[in-house]
Design a protein around this motif. Structure first.
Motif, PDB file in Angstrom:
ATOM      1  N   PRO B  41     -45.155 -21.203 -17.219  1.00 36.35           N
ATOM      2  CA  PRO B  41     -45.873 -20.857 -16.406  1.00 36.35           C
ATOM      3  C   PRO B  41     -47.313 -20.236 -15.718  1.00 36.35           C
ATOM      4  O   PRO B  41     -48.109 -21.211 -16.871  1.00 36.35           O
ATOM      5  CB  PRO B  41     -45.558 -18.956 -17.604  1.00 36.35           C
ATOM      6  CG  PRO B  41     -45.307 -19.347 -18.441  1.00 36.35           C
ATOM      7  CD  PRO B  41     -44.241 -20.854 -18.361  1.00 36.35           C
ATOM      8  N   ASN B  43     -50.563 -18.134 -15.311  1.00 32.73           N
ATOM      9  CA  ASN B  43     -50.775 -17.477 -15.406  1.00 32.73           C
ATOM     10  C   ASN B  43     -52.366 -16.921 -14.498  1.00 32.73           C
ATOM     11  O   ASN B  43     -52.448 -16.059 -14.740  1.00 32.73           O
ATOM     12  CB  ASN B  43     -51.918 -17.012 -16.913  1.00 32.73           C
ATOM     13  CG  ASN B  43     -50.280 -16.940 -18.065  1.00 32.73           C
ATOM     14  OD1 ASN B  43     -49.153 -16.514 -17.389  1.00 32.73           O
ATOM     15  ND2 ASN B  43     -50.347 -17.288 -18.875  1.00 32.73           N
ATOM     16  N   THR B  47     -52.048 -11.364  -9.627  1.00 33.28           N
ATOM     17  CA  THR B  47     -50.960 -10.112 -10.980  1.00 33.28           C
ATOM     18  C   THR B  47     -50.453  -9.634 -10.432  1.00 33.28           C
ATOM     19  O   THR B  47     -50.489  -9.339  -8.256  1.00 33.28           O
ATOM     20  CB  THR B  47     -51.764  -9.159 -11.421  1.00 33.28           C
ATOM     21  OG1 THR B  47     -52.615  -9.648  -9.957  1.00 33.28           O
ATOM     22  CG2 THR B  47     -52.692 -10.463 -12.735  1.00 33.28           C
ATOM     23  N   ARG B 339     -44.676 -16.407 -12.235  1.00 31.00           N
ATOM     24  CA  ARG B 339     -45.195 -15.983 -13.542  1.00 31.00           C
ATOM     25  C   ARG B 339     -44.485 -14.888 -13.916  1.00 31.00           C
ATOM     26  O   ARG B 339     -44.729 -14.855 -14.792  1.00 31.00           O
ATOM     27  CB  ARG B 339     -47.390 -15.198 -13.046  1.00 31.00           C
ATOM     28  CG  ARG B 339     -47.561 -14.911 -14.076  1.00 31.00           C
ATOM     29  CD  ARG B 339     -49.083 -14.479 -13.133  1.00 31.00           C
ATOM     30  NE  ARG B 339     -49.517 -13.711 -14.424  1.00 31.00           N
ATOM     31  CZ  ARG B 339     -50.852 -12.975 -14.211  1.00 31.00           C
ATOM     32  NH1 ARG B 339     -51.715 -13.613 -12.907  1.00 31.00           N
ATOM     33  NH2 ARG B 339     -51.864 -12.403 -15.387  1.00 31.00           N
TER      34      ARG B 339
END
Lengths: 315, 447
Positions: B41, B43, B47, B339
């Protein structure tokens, strides 16, 4: 070369802003940065990539492999073939485009109003995308639905004639590519010649007419010599432009038949981008750059263009 | 003042460069504690969104609709990024973006050979854990298609878009006029060719200028002469396959057809497309064309005149009856640095959902799913002719003992151009030795 200071005999400073007459280096920064960022940096990257093994993966950076690509490129028969095709296309471009652009350009420089209309129409190809032009020509040369099929009907030609397989053999395919370049690019060069011809002072022709020179004599003894610098500019543009020509070949022939129309830029695309061998493609790219630079340098030297001589001394 | 502003411009430039470098560094790292095998992943990715890079052609509408349906209920949104319409450019985009923080979470591929380098570089997420959580991600699809992106026992792709086998299309009225019926055997085809030539029709349309269409003929003759199992061996790098007697027999068969004038005399100038070879078939200037099932959508003339049949059988060939060639499907692949793997998994479920499959059918695609036939029959919006065509495709794939992926999709992507060129050269010169050695060199890298 004497500096600006010694050029002034009395050594006095001139009035006005300091350095206003001669711009400092800072003025050229935008151009220099632009050139460096979009020309020199990519060039350096291409040279670097030509010494690496790189498949275009962001997660797998290029791996240095020394001269591997270069050895392969220099022994690859398709590179020699591509250089040959490139040279043939350049020769065809110069041989066809120069006379056509020169004649139409000089003709178009005349003052008559009718000419402006004709010339405006003639410049239309300049406004069209070369991809669209190529797709159009691709339909036109189609043996079953294009011009060859119509010609066959009108003139009752046999099924197999000179027009029936234009893209099927190397020379006719090269001919079609050269023709599309002629059609698409000659208006630009015509424009350059038109501008050049308009700049020739009228007094030269008047003097020649008094001396009894006819139209042909005037063309060969005044127009042609006066257009020398125009000729060099236009021809360098033509040669370098044809050197890097790619779009028409990609869309019309995909380099075929049997690599018959694969020039250096198309080979670079084929081996580099399409076959995902960026190192090998970059090596070909470097060859293209070196050859194109060498050719334009030689042209500038041979023609004396670098001496910056005017054609109107004493006029 | 002037100098100051220049410094400021330079300063901005430098800080952008520094920021870019920092970003590049930070995307390299990632948490190692995770539940999914192969998940790395990142990060620093955006988002609450995942990005799907779609091939920008008309068929992308089904994918866009699937994303819109999914986004109605999902907190993490699917963002569709429209890529190039051309495969080469699309692939280059994927390669240059995959693994970066702005790269796609999901993208499309054409089969194992295309994604092999990405798998080797660790850029793809194996989907086996997804399948464990939702077995329908595998069981909904035809096994022969699903297995097209199983590499070393791990599944990397979920099929989407249509199955596209290749078979023989014909113009009904041309055959009627000539008093012919669709050929069942290779000998039928050869005799049809001489009948059609006498009628001044091009027997078989071939888009030689595009190079790849000729390869379909080679594929099928090899399938009939030596069988798909041998072909697969040869494509995997067994060079003896190409020098075998069966291989030479296949090339001799094709030579007979070419020399008999089966493809006319100017196929090298014909391009593939609705105004090229497909128009030859559609307008009745040619009688046959061997092409993938996309031919049906490509023909712009009256389709009621168009018929289709399986590739003829060949007496004495070692291939089993009904073996086929073609493109299996396209696949969605998942980037290892996504993500939100759970969102990705849930979005992939759309690919076997009825609304998505109905959209595919409406586009003229044959879904690569086991329930394709039922869905096609249940569809009320399709015209009968299109329905018959889709049904034929489903049946052909179902009945086939083996389905060999097109040669140019099976060999490493780097060899694709060379492989097309070799096929095109054979149509021009029928040089058996040249073709065999070219075939050996384009498949050697598969080893």
């Amino acid at each position: 070369m004497p500096g600006p200071r010694t050029a002034e005999p009395d050594g006095k400073k001139r009035g006005g802003l300091r350095g206003a007459g001669r711009p400092s280096f800072v003025w050229s920064l935008p151009a220099v940065i632009f050139f460096a960022f979009f020309s020199l940096v990519p060039l350096a990257v291409a040279v670097y990539l030509s010494f690496t093994d790189y498949e275009g993966l962001a997660i797998q950076p290029p791996v240095w492999n020394g001269l591997t690509n270069w050895k392969a490129v220099l022994t690859d028969p398709s590179v020699g073939q591509a250089i040959f095709v490139t040279v043939v296309l350049i020769v065809l471009a110069v041989v066809t485009q120069v006379p056509l652009s020169l004649l139409i350009g000089v003709w178009a420089a005349g003052p008559q109003r009718g000419r402006a209309v004709v010339v405006a129409l003639y410049f239309i190809p300049l406004l069209m995308s070369s991809a669209a032009i190529t797709v159009l020509f691709s339909s036109l040369v189609d043996p079953n639905f294009g011009v060859p099929a119509t010609l066959r009907q009108i003139f009752d030609l046999p099924v197999d004639n000179v027009f029936s397989n234009l893209l099927g053999n190397q020379w006719s395919a090269i001919g079609v590519v050269a023709f599309i370049y002629l059609w698409g690019a000659s208006p630009l060069h015509t424009l350059i010649y038109q501008g050049g011809a308009r700049a020739i002072p009228e007094v030269l022709y008047q003097a020649a007419a008094i001396d009894g020179a006819g139209r042909f004599r005037q063309f060969f003894n005044i127009t042609l010599p006066q257009l020398k610098n125009t000729f060099v500019t236009s021809t360098i543009l033509m040669v370098v432009g044809t050197f890097t020509s790619f779009d028409i070949i990609l869309l019309l022939t995909s380099g075929g038949p049997n690599q018959g129309t694969t020039n250096l830029p198309y080979l670079m695309y084929n081996k580099g981008l399409s076959a995902l061998n960026y190192g090998y493609g970059s090596a070909i790219a470097v060859i293209v750059i070196v050859l194109a630079m060498a050719v334009s340098l030689v042209m500038v030297r041979v023609t004396g263009y670098d001496k910056m001589q005017g054609t109107q001394e004493g006029v | 003042m002037k100098n100051n502003s220049i410094k400021r411009v330079l300063g901005v430039g430098v800080s952008i460069a520094v920021a870019a470098t920092l970003a590049a560094c930070s995307s390299g790292g990632g948490t190692t504690s995770n539940s999914l095998a192969g998940w790395k992943p990142d990060n620093s990715r955006a988002t609450n969104q995942i990005h799907v890079l779609v091939l920008g052609d008309a068929a992308a509408s089904a994918e866009k609709a699937a994303a819109a349906r999914f986004n109605k209920t999902s907190k993490v949104k699917v963002v569709i990024d429209t890529g190039s319409t051309a495969g080469t450019e699309y692939n280059n985009t994927v390669r240059s973006q995959l693994g970066t923080k702005t790269g796609p979470d999901i993208f499309m591929s054409w089969g194992a050979s295309g994604i092999n380098p990405l798998v080797k570089a660790g850029g793809l997420l194996p989907l086996d854990d997804f399948i464990k959580a939702d077995p329908k991600l595998k069981s909904s699809f035809l096994p022969s298609v699903f297995n097209g992106e199983v590499i070393s026992g791990k599944s990397y792709g979920i099929p989407m878009r249509g199955v596209a086998p290749e078979f023989l299309y014909y113009n009904k009225s041309v055959l009627d006029t000539a008093g012919l019926t669709p050929p069942k055997t290779w000998d039928d085809l050869l005799s049809d060719v001489s009948t059609l030539k006498a009628q001044n029709v091009i027997p078989i349309a071939l888009a030689g200028a595009d190079q790849w269409p000729g390869q379909i003929w080679l594929q099928y003759l090899y399938t009939r002469e030596i069988g798909n199992a041998q072909v697969a061996k040869g494509l995997a790098g067994d060079s003896s396959v190409w020098t075998s007697a069966g291989s030479k027999k296949a090339l001799a068969d094709l030579t007979t057809l070419i020399k008999a004038g089966g493809f006319g005399s100017n196929f090298d100038s014909v391009k593939y497309g609705s105004d090229g070879s497909a128009a030859l078939l559609g307008t009745g200037k040619a009688a046959f064309e061997l092409m993938g099932s996309w031919e049906y959508a490509t023909i712009s003339q009256d389709k009621s005149n168009i018929g289709w049949t399986a590739f003829p059988s060949l007496n004495g060939g070692a291939g089993a009856a009904g073996e086929i060639n073609g493109n299996l499907s396209n696949y969605y692949n998942v980037a290892a640095n996504t993500r939100y793997p759970n969102t990705v998994r849930d979005f992939l479920k759309q690919l076997y959902g009825t609304p998505f499959l109905q959209d595919q059918i409406a586009l003229g695609n044959t879904p690569p799913t086991t329930d394709a036939a039922t869905l096609i029959d249940a569809d009320t919006k399709l015209d009968p002719q299109t329905k018959t065509h889709l049904d034929f495709v489903v049946q052909l794939v179902k009945d086939a003992p083996s389905f060999q992926l097109s040669w140019d999709q099976t060999i490493p992507a780097a060899q694709q151009n060379a492989s097309h060129a070799a096929s095109a050269a054979f149509f021009d010169n029928q040089n058996v030795d040249q073709f065999i050695s070219a075939q050996q060199s384009t498949t050697a890298a598969s080893n």
